[in-house]
Design an enzyme around this catalytic site. Structure first.
Site, mmCIF file in Angstrom:
data_model
loop_
_atom_site.group_PDB
_atom_site.id
_atom_site.type_symbol
_atom_site.label_atom_id
_atom_site.label_comp_id
_atom_site.label_asym_id
_atom_site.label_seq_id
_atom_site.Cartn_x
_atom_site.Cartn_y
_atom_site.Cartn_z
ATOM 1 N N CYS A 101 0.866 -1.176 0.000
ATOM 2 C CA CYS A 101 0.000 0.000 0.000
ATOM 3 C C CYS A 101 0.908 1.233 0.000
ATOM 4 O O CYS A 101 1.639 1.461 0.962
ATOM 5 C CB CYS A 101 -0.876 -0.064 1.250
ATOM 6 N N CYS A 112 -11.045 14.902 4.332
ATOM 7 C CA CYS A 112 -12.044 14.020 4.959
ATOM 8 C C CYS A 112 -11.947 14.159 6.478
ATOM 9 O O CYS A 112 -10.840 14.119 7.043
ATOM 10 C CB CYS A 112 -11.804 12.574 4.547
ATOM 11 N N CYS A 115 -10.091 11.463 8.760
ATOM 12 C CA CYS A 115 -8.770 11.040 8.301
ATOM 13 C C CYS A 115 -7.657 11.855 8.942
ATOM 14 O O CYS A 115 -7.697 13.092 8.938
ATOM 15 C CB CYS A 115 -8.725 11.185 6.788
HETATM 16 S S1 SF4 Z 1 -5.910 10.748 2.455
HETATM 17 FE FE1 SF4 Z 1 -7.541 11.227 3.900
HETATM 18 S S2 SF4 Z 1 -8.263 13.256 3.342
HETATM 19 FE FE2 SF4 Z 1 -7.131 12.418 1.600
HETATM 20 S S3 SF4 Z 1 -8.681 11.406 0.357
HETATM 21 FE FE3 SF4 Z 1 -7.816 9.832 1.665
HETATM 22 S S4 SF4 Z 1 -9.206 9.768 3.427
HETATM 23 FE FE4 SF4 Z 1 -9.600 11.723 2.365
#
Ligand code: SF4
Length: 344
Positions: A101, A112, A115
């Site tokens: 990954c 987000c 996150c």
């Molecule tokens: S890294 Fe975090 S903020 Fe960026 S797209 Fe993925 S989940 Fe969303």
């Protein structure tokens, strides 16, 4: 210059300009991508002078490995870029294969709310050689060949399209890592313009595509994923319905289940209604949220997860539960960064 920033064509041109035969480029990339030899001195089919020239003028590794953290069936590798940023890569031992990954950005601009990576905002895009070096260094520390790549680490890969594309080209080309396109997955938060670009791109449209939906309604999605204000759910689904996959291929819909936020039976029913038209086009991955002390969300009890899955199954939507391999180190897109404190 990093040799790992070049395609075979570009390296042939580079060596031609030095006055070498173009096949020297093939030999060099063969050492790097087939034999995982990263020391020019050991490239014994080149002359002594050529090896010395390469050593003086080119580099292979663009990252420094800082630490390896083991957890369950996974290993997390912490790297530092040459300008001092930390990024993470995870190697996951699945039943019969290894999946890496990789991260595509330092931080992320998508924002987000669930996150950890989003907290930093976007610091910068990773360059193609920094994406490739994650693979090279992890592979060189791993006996078994890594055959699967997911762009699901830090960052939104489609927001760094050019570098991700070049890294993918190196990954899937016969002169490069020679991975199957079907074993490379792009996981995106759903950037509509970039998905349209991907759909037109001969190389990129053949990769696996995973799209984070995370909510069955526009309002809820906007509150979890602010990008949804301009990349609406309705428009996103339209683009996905039109994505040029052959009939036997499915787009993965990613749904991070957060307790009390998007994990009820009503949410599941709403999601089933939303995806009904695309039953043959989509499959759903449910990902129980990985708790993070810095975030105000909780992981749902497993009974909620199974209940959610059952509702979707009953509507004929293939739905899987992805339990993190070693929840302490691996999560959904962006949750990787949540353990950065290990270095402090
Ligand atoms: S890294 Fe975090 S903020 Fe960026 S797209 Fe993925 S989940 Fe969303």
């Amino acid at each position: 210059m990093y040799i790992t920033s070049l395609t075979l064509q570009e390296l042939r041109e580079e060596v031609r300009q030095i006055g070498w035969e173009p096949y020297r480029a093939d030999q060099i990339l063969n050492w790097i991508y087939k034999r995982f030899v990263f020391d020019f001195e050991q490239m014994t089919n080149l002359s002594k002078e050529q090896r010395a020239f390469l050593k003086d003028n080119y580099l292979i590794h663009s990252l420094d490995l800082l630490n390896v953290v083991e957890g369950g069936d996974s290993k997390k590798f912490l790297f530092r870029t040459k300008d001092g940023h930390i990024l993470e890569t995870v190697l996951i031992h699945e039943r019969d294969h290894l999946t890496i990954c990789v991260s595509s950005q330092i931080g992320c601009a998508v924002g987000c709310t669930f996150c950890a990576t989003a907290k930093d905002g976007l610091i910068r895009n990773l360059r193609a050689e920094e994406i490739i070096d994650q693979f090279l260094q992890v592979q060189s520390l791993t006996k078994e060949r890594i055959r699967n790549v997911v762009f699901m680490g830090m960052g939104e890969p489609l927001a760094n399209y050019e570098n991700v594309r070049k890294a993918v080209e190196i990954m899937v080309s016969p002169w490069g890592l020679d991975l199957s396109k079907r074993r490379v997955s792009i996981s995106t938060s759903g950037l509509i313009n970039q998905l349209k670009r991907m759909a037109q791109d001969k190389l990129m449209k053949e990769l696996n595509l995973a799209v984070s939906i995370n909510a069955p309604s526009q309002n809820l999605r906007e509150s979890l994923m602010p990008l949804s204000k301009t990349n609406t759910l309705e428009e996103l689904l339209e683009v996905l319905y039109g994505f040029p996959y052959p009939p036997d291929r499915r787009i993965m819909i990613e749904y991070v289940l957060i307790h009390g936020v998007n994990d009820t039976v009503d949410h599941a029913k709403e999601l089933a209604r939303l995806l009904k038209k695309g039953r043959k086009k989509f499959k759903v991955n449910l990902i129980p949220f990985n708790p993070d002390p810095e975030l105000p969300y909780r992981r749902p009890p497993m009974e909620n997860v199974y209940r959610f899955q059952k509702v979707l199954w009953e509507e004929g939507i293939s739905t899987f539960i992805r339990i993190s391999k070693g929840p302490e180190i691996f999560g959904a897109c962006g949750q990787l960064r949540s353990k950065r404190f290990v270095l402090r």
